[in-house]
Motif scaffolding. Structure first.
Motif, PDB file in Angstrom:
ATOM      1  N   GLY A  42      81.215  49.158  45.936  1.00 19.87           N
ATOM      2  CA  GLY A  42      81.900  50.402  46.302  1.00 19.87           C
ATOM      3  C   GLY A  42      81.756  51.411  45.190  1.00 19.87           C
ATOM      4  O   GLY A  42      80.655  51.761  44.790  1.00 19.87           O
ATOM      5  N   SER A  43      82.898  51.869  44.645  1.00 20.51           N
ATOM      6  CA  SER A  43      82.859  52.850  43.558  1.00 20.51           C
ATOM      7  C   SER A  43      83.094  52.197  42.202  1.00 20.51           C
ATOM      8  O   SER A  43      83.450  52.863  41.241  1.00 20.51           O
ATOM      9  CB  SER A  43      83.903  53.943  43.801  1.00 20.51           C
ATOM     10  N   ARG A  44      82.891  50.884  42.107  1.00 19.44           N
ATOM     11  CA  ARG A  44      83.037  50.147  40.853  1.00 19.44           C
ATOM     12  C   ARG A  44      81.697  49.540  40.455  1.00 19.44           C
ATOM     13  O   ARG A  44      81.011  48.950  41.278  1.00 19.44           O
ATOM     14  CB  ARG A  44      84.066  49.015  40.992  1.00 19.44           C
ATOM     15  N   LEU A  45      81.325  49.696  39.182  1.00 20.58           N
ATOM     16  CA  LEU A  45      80.111  49.067  38.683  1.00 20.58           C
ATOM     17  C   LEU A  45      80.328  47.569  38.567  1.00 20.58           C
ATOM     18  O   LEU A  45      81.411  47.117  38.201  1.00 20.58           O
ATOM     19  CB  LEU A  45      79.751  49.619  37.299  1.00 20.58           C
ATOM     20  N   GLU A  46      79.291  46.795  38.885  1.00 22.19           N
ATOM     21  CA  GLU A  46      79.354  45.350  38.658  1.00 22.19           C
ATOM     22  C   GLU A  46      79.142  45.120  37.169  1.00 22.19           C
ATOM     23  O   GLU A  46      78.097  45.476  36.635  1.00 22.19           O
ATOM     24  CB  GLU A  46      78.273  44.630  39.459  1.00 22.19           C
ATOM     25  N   PRO A  47      80.122  44.531  36.474  1.00 21.55           N
ATOM     26  CA  PRO A  47      79.944  44.293  35.037  1.00 21.55           C
ATOM     27  C   PRO A  47      78.774  43.345  34.797  1.00 21.55           C
ATOM     28  O   PRO A  47      78.765  42.233  35.313  1.00 21.55           O
ATOM     29  CB  PRO A  47      81.267  43.641  34.603  1.00 21.55           C
TER      30      PRO A  47
END
Length: 119
Positions: free
Chosen positions: A37-42
């Protein structure tokens, strides 16, 4: 840390967390970036601990660092350059801050989700 802009009718505060969210959202919109979504995959354990996006504010300027994963099959350098342009533009347009630099650390390559589900 919050940064304050003084105006004749009062002051406006923009927190580092707001700049961080704007930067992360802008980065996630770039094709080839591994995101939920609007979160980067760490991409690394340290990114999970510190966060994939870090912001340093000094007066009315901001320096931004992003740790990203690129999806397999995309040109990593092109993805990083697109992130730099997008993040700088978004932060400057939405906050009025000057973005002094956008450092992008390509820390991982993720398999394309379609390829993973076919295996």
């Amino acid at each position: 840390m919050d940064s304050t802009k003084s105006k004749t009718s009062g002051s406006i505060r923009v927190s580092e967390e707001v700049i961080l969210k704007i930067a992360e959202t802008a980065a996630c919109e770039i094709e080839g970036v591994a995101a939920n979504g609007s979160r980067l995959e760490p991409p690394t354990a340290m990114s999970k601990f510190r966060g994939a996006v870090r912001v340093r504010v000094n007066g009315e300027s901001a320096a931004i660092r992003l740790d990203i994963s690129v999806i397999d099959g995309f040109n990593a350098v092109t993805v990083a350059e697109n992130i730099q342009r997008s993040v700088k533009s978004a932060v400057q347009n939405m906050t009025g801050f000057t973005v002094t630099k956008v450092d992008v650390n390509i820390a991982d390559v993720k398999m394309n989700k379609e390829e993973q589900s076919a295996e």
